[in-house]
Design an enzyme around this catalytic site. Structure first.
Site, PDB file in Angstrom:
ATOM      1  N   GLU A  90       9.654   8.968 -55.184  1.00  0.00           N
ATOM      2  CA  GLU A  90       9.643  10.118 -56.101  1.00  0.00           C
ATOM      3  C   GLU A  90      10.672   9.956 -57.220  1.00  0.00           C
ATOM      4  OE1 GLU A  90      10.218  14.917 -56.231  1.00  0.00           O
ATOM      5  OE2 GLU A  90      10.904  13.834 -54.473  1.00  0.00           O
ATOM      6  N   ASP A  91      11.849   9.394 -56.891  1.00  0.00           N
ATOM      7  CA  ASP A  91      12.956   9.360 -57.853  1.00  0.00           C
ATOM      8  C   ASP A  91      13.081   8.060 -58.640  1.00  0.00           C
ATOM      9  OD1 ASP A  91      13.535  11.860 -57.013  1.00  0.00           O
ATOM     10  OD2 ASP A  91      15.214  11.322 -55.718  1.00  0.00           O
TER      11      ASP A  91
END
Length: 736
Positions: A90-91
């Site tokens: 996600e990051d």
């Protein structure tokens, strides 16, 4: 950052990583350590540029989540690796799920993918959106239950480190935790985590109450320790005589549960009598486990008088979360009631670690409660019909409900929530049994379907091929499984009636020289102020839309101008009988009902979003103005849900034709042979009429009777009365 600071930070990261390996509940092999090291290196690389709100390096968060997963929940190396990697995809755009699969294999990738999906859900706390997100989160159980468990660990660490956030964010996250994550942790059997989540949520939602109780508990800690010593002293020699290996500990009740007790019982902190429990944990082999628990019970009750109403034997019948223990409340030293929990080391581990310990000790011949629960949950999730908010409310209701244990006719034990009825029991056995329920016997006696079951009852469901659900069943069923099945069966029945209604309408329109097609259906839906063609066909099927109404529609169709003038005149003139009938299906079409019982309550429509019939809505319990109804996408929904989740009520517009009404018919006439048979035949041949009670008497050849019936509308009652008048010998038929 200076070089010294970077060096210190790197040393702290290395220390946190070593601690993670040290505290793992499962024994880690060389291969396990290699896998975890590899995951750690990828996480360090992916998060190297990131910092948390507090200013510390982001990598501390995945390490902390992995540590909770490893020590407090006790999952395996695969889960520890997935926890370290949970935010990587996600990051960081440099890593995809495909990369994770290549590096760590399919299982780790599937878990990380599930966690990424949850994180990418809309960060919105509108009630319905939040509920929908929750449903989607539970759908990841399809992938792997470890997804949810790591997500709970992730939420726990976020709650532990929320001090640097804005107050409004803190309240929003804390209320969401109480709304979703604490009940979920409870159900998976992670009691310690559930307690910590509740306490931390209270810290941010009601800080004054939290700090007040915390301070008072710290002040009374010394007194509590002294009390445990005194209790211990009394029974120690007796337990030692039995040559038992045991440990006695005091366990303070959580701040959240003390606050709940104070509110529920309307008492102050000092008046809450059981602020802590005494826990006796003993060591034994599997064969003697149960025997020793009752031996300790015997010793404790030799010294302290037990409260017979407060014995809880969860060893013979474990909770559906897998929890096992013997709980007794005894009159302890200084005349104080004390809860004593008796557990073996195995039971204690299951109570603290839940899922992981359950699997460590799992016997292959026993079906696992968590497996049963996940299967049930899958079933509920697959029912797409359910509105998301209803789903969450029902789900939570079943999570927190206390359990009862009842027996089948063959003596099998079934676990149901407290308050369950024979109907819940029937659907618990099988949907087909539930659908065909005609009645039930409890302990050999016939009981109503609304009868509340008690632990130890033996329940026998009576079925019939002709039986089918009716709307009243929703008043008798309490479990989400039974209620969702009944709702979908009633929808099916409505569709069947609508199918018949469509054919009836086709015939009636043919007589009026109108063809049933899309155009005429749309015209009728608008004319009768309905919403869908299904509503139209259903109303024709149950007879709410009568012939005069259809003639009126035909007239308005053939001469729109005349109809327009006529309507104007009619509006000014007094209301005719036909208009009254029309009112019955238009003005009363939409009813607003609240809660799972679908009660009719007084309410006001909120001026901020002006909901109208048919909108998705919820009720909000105000302090001075009763229930205010808001649209689910109201601009104020977010703050209400975050701050006052406990004041939100389910609400929805329902179709008034689904309601059923009781009516009494009185009859009189000349008595003759077979008259009662003729009357009951007429009633039972009316498809949409249910007979509640019937009483007849004959006096010198004159017959009189009363029949109580349940009907959907006045038109059906009128038709029934007309059919009764046609019976030979009947002179008068009136509505009481």
């Amino acid at each position: 950052m200076t070089e010294v600071e970077i060096e210190n930070e790197n040393a702290a990261i290395a220390k946190a990583y070593k601690q993670l390996l040290k505290v793992s509940y499962t024994t880690l092999s060389k291969e396990d350590k290699k896998l975890i090291r590899k995951a750690f290196d990828v996480a360090v690389d992916a998060h190297k540029e990131q910092r948390r709100k507090s200013g510390e390096a982001y990598i501390f968060h995945p390490i902390a989540v992995a540590t909770i997963v490893a020590s407090e929940i006790g999952l395996d190396a695969t889960s520890i690796a997935a926890a370290l990697l949970h935010d990587v995809v996600e990051d960081n755009e440099d890593y995809s799920i495909k990369d994770i699969e290549q590096l760590f294999g399919e299982t780790v990738a599937r878990i990380v993918d599930g966690l990424t999906k949850i994180s990418s859900l809309k960060k919105d706390t509108d009630v319905s959106l939040q509920a929908e997100n929750f449903r989607k989160m539970l759908l990841t159980l399809n992938d792997d239950v470890r997804v949810i468990i790591i997500k709970i660990a992730d939420r726990l660490h976020n709650m532990q480190t929320m001090d640097s956030m804005r107050p409004d964010k803190q309240v929003k996250i804390a209320s969401e935790t109480l709304y979703i994550y604490a009940p979920l942790a409870h159900r998976i059997g992670l009691y310690n985590i559930k307690t910590e989540l509740e306490d931390l949520s209270l810290k941010y939602t009601e800080p004054e109450i939290y700090n007040d109780i915390l301070n008072k508990m710290q002040e009374s800690k010394q007194e509590q320790d002294a009390y445990i010593q005194e209790f211990n002293k009394v029974i120690k020699s007796s337990l030692d005589k039995e040559d038992l290996s045991y440990e006695i500990k005091g366990r303070p009740k959580s701040i959240f549960s003390i606050k709940r007790k104070m509110a529920k019982q309307g008492v102050s902190f000092d008046e809450v009598y059981d602020k802590f429990a005494v826990r006796i944990i003993y060591r034994t082999d599997t064969e003697n486990e149960k025997f020793i628990a009752w031996k300790i019970y015997s010793v404790v009750t030799d010294h302290f008088r037990p409260n017979p109403m407060r014995l809880r034997d969860w060893i013979s019948s474990p909770k559906s979360t897998g929890y096992e223990a013997l709980h007794i409340t005894v009159m302890g030293p200084k005349g104080r009631w004390v809860e004593v929990q008796i557990r073996s080391e195995r039971m204690n581990e299951i109570a603290e670690k839940g899922y992981a310990a359950h699997y460590k000790y799992k016997n292959n011949d026993k079906e696992d409660n968590l497996d049963i629960w996940i299967n049930r949950l899958q079933e509920a999730l697959e029912s797409q019909e359910t509105n998301a908010v209803d789903f969450v409310e029902q789900f939570k209701l079943n999570l927190y409900s206390k359990e009862i244990f009842v027996f089948t006719p063959k003596g099998d034990l079934k676990s149901l929530p407290k308050g369950a009825t024979p109907l819940d029991f029937a659907f618990n056995i099988h949907t087909q049994v539930g659908m065909k329920t005609r009645g039930a016997k409890v302990n050999g006696k016939l009981v109503p379907l609304s009868h509340e079951l008690k632990s130890g009852d033996q329940v026998d469901v009576l079925t019939s091929e002709n039986a089918k659900p009716n709307p009243n069943w929703l008043n008798y069923a309490t479990t989400s499984r039974a209620r969702s099945k009944i709702k979908s069966l009633l929808r099916e029945e409505k569709k069947e009636i609508a199918e018949d209604g469509k054919e009836i309408l086709r015939r009636k329109l043919k007589q009026l020289k109108i063809t049933l097609n899309e155009k005429s259906v749309n015209e009728m839906v608008n004319h009768f102020k309905l919403k869908t063609s299904l509503d139209l066909f259903y109303r024709i099927g149950i007879g709410t839309i009568s012939n005069p109404m259809l003639k009126e529609y035909a007239a308005s169709r053939s001469n729109a101008l005349v109809s327009f003038i006529k309507n104007k005149i009619t509006r000014k003139a007094s209301v005719s009988k036909e208009d009254l009938e029309k009112d019955e299906i238009t003005n009363k079409y939409d009813l607003l009902v609240f809660g799972k019982e679908e009660e009719k309550l007084d309410y006001k429509l909120a001026s901020c979003c002006n909901p109208i019939p048919g909108d998705s809505v919820f009720g909000f319990l105000t302090i001075n103005e009763g229930i205010k109804v808001h649209k689910k996408n109201c601009p104020n929904a977010l703050s209400m849900q975050s701050n006052y989740a406990y004041r939100i009520m389910q609400a929805k517009w329902i179709d008034s034709s689904q309601q059923e009404f009781a009516a009494q018919i009185t009859l009189s006439g000349i008595d003759n042979l077979g008259l009662v048979n003729d009357i009951t035949k007429v009633i039972s041949s009316n498809m949409h009429v249910n007979m509640n009670s019937i009483s007849f008497q004959s006096d010198d050849g004159i017959f009189s009777g009363k029949i109580n019936v349940i009907v959907k509308n006045r038109a059906l009652l009128k038709k029934l009365m007309e059919n009764l008048r046609k019976i030979n010998g009947i002179d008068k038929v009136t509505r009481a």
